[in-house]
Design a protein around this motif. Structure first.
Motif, PDB file in Angstrom:
ATOM      1  N   UNK A  38      42.503   2.645 -19.879  1.00 56.18           N
ATOM      2  CA  UNK A  38      43.324   1.539 -19.374  1.00 56.18           C
ATOM      3  C   UNK A  38      44.745   2.023 -19.080  1.00 56.18           C
ATOM      4  N   UNK A  39      45.472   1.242 -18.305  1.00 55.41           N
ATOM      5  CA  UNK A  39      46.799   1.677 -17.846  1.00 55.41           C
ATOM      6  C   UNK A  39      47.858   0.604 -18.116  1.00 55.41           C
ATOM      7  N   UNK A  40      48.942   1.036 -18.746  1.00 53.76           N
ATOM      8  CA  UNK A  40      50.139   0.201 -18.919  1.00 53.76           C
ATOM      9  C   UNK A  40      51.209   0.675 -17.943  1.00 53.76           C
ATOM     10  N   UNK A  41      51.729  -0.238 -17.119  1.00 56.55           N
ATOM     11  CA  UNK A  41      52.882   0.049 -16.261  1.00 56.55           C
ATOM     12  C   UNK A  41      54.135  -0.393 -17.016  1.00 56.55           C
ATOM     13  N   UNK A  63      45.213   5.082 -34.938  1.00 59.40           N
ATOM     14  CA  UNK A  63      44.182   4.104 -34.599  1.00 59.40           C
ATOM     15  C   UNK A  63      44.717   2.704 -34.365  1.00 59.40           C
ATOM     16  N   UNK A  64      46.035   2.528 -34.412  1.00 50.52           N
ATOM     17  CA  UNK A  64      46.601   1.191 -34.195  1.00 50.52           C
ATOM     18  C   UNK A  64      46.492   0.763 -32.737  1.00 50.52           C
ATOM     19  N   UNK A  65      46.556   1.721 -31.842  1.00 45.68           N
ATOM     20  CA  UNK A  65      46.441   1.412 -30.409  1.00 45.68           C
ATOM     21  C   UNK A  65      45.281   2.198 -29.819  1.00 45.68           C
ATOM     22  N   UNK A  66      44.686   1.667 -28.756  1.00 48.80           N
ATOM     23  CA  UNK A  66      43.633   2.420 -28.077  1.00 48.80           C
ATOM     24  C   UNK A  66      44.301   3.465 -27.180  1.00 48.80           C
ATOM     25  N   UNK A  67      43.649   4.597 -26.985  1.00 47.41           N
ATOM     26  CA  UNK A  67      44.222   5.588 -26.063  1.00 47.41           C
ATOM     27  C   UNK A  67      44.390   4.973 -24.678  1.00 47.41           C
ATOM     28  N   UNK A  68      45.541   5.184 -24.089  1.00 46.84           N
ATOM     29  CA  UNK A  68      45.814   4.595 -22.777  1.00 46.84           C
ATOM     30  C   UNK A  68      46.749   5.508 -21.980  1.00 46.84           C
ATOM     31  N   UNK A  69      46.782   5.248 -20.689  1.00 42.33           N
ATOM     32  CA  UNK A  69      47.724   5.916 -19.803  1.00 42.33           C
ATOM     33  C   UNK A  69      48.922   4.993 -19.635  1.00 42.33           C
TER      34      UNK A  69
END
Lengths: 392, 392
Positions: free
Chosen positions: A182-185, A214-220
């Motif tokens: 998933x992607x965060x801008x 492990x608190x956040x999912x791996x993301x771009x």
């Protein structure tokens, strides 16, 4: 290794260089308890910070100046010694990152002891007043895996120019050559640039820590410029990057990185003006984003006490009217994250309460205790926001 | 997109910000033929460059200063108007990138119209005097594929700190998830930092062009810091990074990227002091490198006219004596690349001739016409060097 001697052309050339290195700063002895600020260029002893008292001492060599002052939350006169060195020791400062400038005969200049941090549309000096262990989440942790911040240029037809972006990929990205993310801008504030989040914000350390624990999912995380440069002689700091985002940037990212391209896997957030840009972009493209955050910058409802002539937003008409039908909005958006420092004023909380009272369910309010419109507020906001997104 | 109105907290906060934006620079009208330098911050009209005449006009607002001068290849007095604005228009400048500073009552400061370029150990102003089409090789080309510059931190046991590096990967890197690449280690000059090659040097554009045209093989380029920061209160600009390179950096790169790890697939080059660091590192590790380059900085044989007390290098003893047995050296090293600007002096050519006359076969001499100890010389050197390496 055997020691060897060599002579390089460079030494001669360097001694003729036009600009001077900090004048003997590395030989200065600092007062007890003071250390060079982490934001200094690496040979500079000053500004120096006492991490216990949170005092900072500033030092400027200007023998011929009539007056020298520090501009940091007000103007503070510096005192000259008989060698033309001006110094000033502050009262205890708020923890976190502060932009500052030196006023030399009233002219604001950058302190040459500091690294450059783009803010207020110039390369500004900055100083970090360190937190204790509670700040470890934005520091480098040698015991976990590290992602990368990638510097890229993409061509924008909308802008008619190449545009620079920084893209964070998680540590595992290269190890999973077919996995999608998933992607965060993530957008900076007014007067800053696309390097702000990775430099002033230490976002890579924050992301690395959240993902490793492990608190956040791996993301771009994609960090574009919130301004629009042009080829013409007149350049503009525009407030709306929606077209560039939708028509050029998102397609480029989805082509270049292994991304999920549905709205459940796309979020946007920004600080200050970047928060406003987020609300504008998302409210016009509810089919493309399912998570949004405004850090010290978000839609506001009602009159603006600081600008009585500004148009008034209402639930009925503001932001394309997306909030009007609360039930419909709740189905569209998984998260509206609103964050503010406690020293910034009540507007963000009012927005939160307006939305909550109107029936918006997925709205979250976050406060950074004791901080103002500064980067520590936004590091904390990011650290609180990121674990909430891309979770079912 | 429907136009909407919004008000953000940021505007109020920004108006209170301590540092000021360039004062109305975006409203200035430039003289005919002048455009903002490409090295300016994006709202700044000045310094402005006339690309035909290569004149540059500098502008500083300092109503209370007694004297203001430009330091750029000498000191040039600026002239004050009745509003306290100081200006100076240069004679035609040499093409390429020049560091400069503004002297305000003799105090060197950074010009706030300029981006920051780390040089001479401070965040310096810089100005690019543009070349014509012959400079296209270091400009962004929207018609070819683009690599990435990745920002990473690696832990160094030798240094006892994390160290920042930039790593260029070619455009195809992500498209070939099992392919391995050769690696060039590329070092900046004294007083600069690990960002110099990608910022002042435009190395990504140069690499993209060479790889897209087939002139160079796709490769990874690692750009480390040539200085050693420490945790202590006294920091040092050390001239020897060999231990960090061999013990920490190369193993980290080979673990993190898809690299070939034999010496035929590892090169090192550097500019100015970075050239000296290259000669030191390579001469002590002939089993690890098969290609080396010194750009305006390389081993020199014979006395140094600028430093008569410096130890004298000879073919017999200099650089671990690696050149003494020319035949043995020729088998070890595929390329010794020596480069210099024609305005820098004869030392590099003397080194080349000394090695050539001694029987070193794989030594190449490259001259940049009409340029001095500046980044245009080093862009040209890189552009000439890279096609020569990693070829059988």
């Amino acid at each position: 290794m055997k020691k060897i001697s060599f002579v390089i052309v460079a030494l001669m050339a360097w001694s003729m260089a036009s600009a001077q290195a900090p004048r003997g700063q590395q030989e200065l002895i600092l007062p007890d308890g003071f250390k060079p600020a982490s934001t200094n260029t690496f040979l500079s002893q000053y500004p120096a910070v006492n991490s216990q008292t949170r005092e900072a001492t500033f030092r400027v060599v200007a023998p011929h100046a009539q007056s020298v002052a520090l501009q940091l939350g007000g103007k503070h006169s510096m005192k000259k010694d008989d060698k033309g060195v001006w110094t000033y020791t502050s009262k205890p400062l708020v923890v976190g990152f502060h932009y500052y400038s030196i006023l030399v005969d009233s002219m604001p200049v950058m302190d040459r002891g500091s690294q450059a941090f783009f803010g207020s549309n110039w390369q500004s000096a900055g100083i970090e007043i360190p937190e204790g262990p509670e700040g470890d989440y934005y520091r480098f942790n040698k015991n976990i895996a590290h992602g990368e911040v990638r510097s890229l240029y993409h061509w924008s037809d909308v802008n008619g120019l190449e545009r620079h972006i920084n893209v964070y990929v998680p540590a595992e990205y290269e190890k999973n050559p077919t996995k999608k993310y998933p992607v965060l801008y993530l957008v900076h504030g007014f007067g800053e640039d696309e390097n702000g989040w990775s430099t002033q914000g230490h976002m890579a350390n924050i992301m690395d820590g959240l993902i490793a624990s492990g608190k956040a999912v791996p993301m771009i995380v994609v960090m574009p410029s919130g301004d629009i440069k042009t080829n013409s002689d007149v350049r503009k700091a525009s407030g709306d990057i929606t077209q560039i985002l939708i028509k050029d940037l998102i397609p480029y990212i989805d082509k270049t990185f292994r991304t999920y391209t549905d709205k459940q896997n796309r979020a946007m957030a920004g600080l200050s003006r970047g928060g406003g840009q987020t609300w504008t972009a998302v409210s016009n493209n509810l089919d493309k984003f399912a998570w949004m955050g405004g850090f010290s910058g978000s839609g506001r409802f009602g009159a603006n006490p600081n600008n009585p002539n500004a148009p008034v937003n209402t639930i009925e008409t503001g932001f394309n009217g997306i909030f009007k039908d609360a039930e419909a909005f709740n189905k569209q958006m998984n998260l509206v994250f609103i964050s503010i420092g406690t020293e910034e004023g009540p507007q963000a909380k009012q927005t939160y309460e307006t939305l909550k009272n109107h029936g918006i369910k997925n709205v979250v309010y976050h406060e950074s205790q004791g901080t103002a419109h500064e980067w520590l507020t936004w590091r904390r906001a990011l650290n609180d926001f990121v674990p909430r997104i891309f979770k079912k």
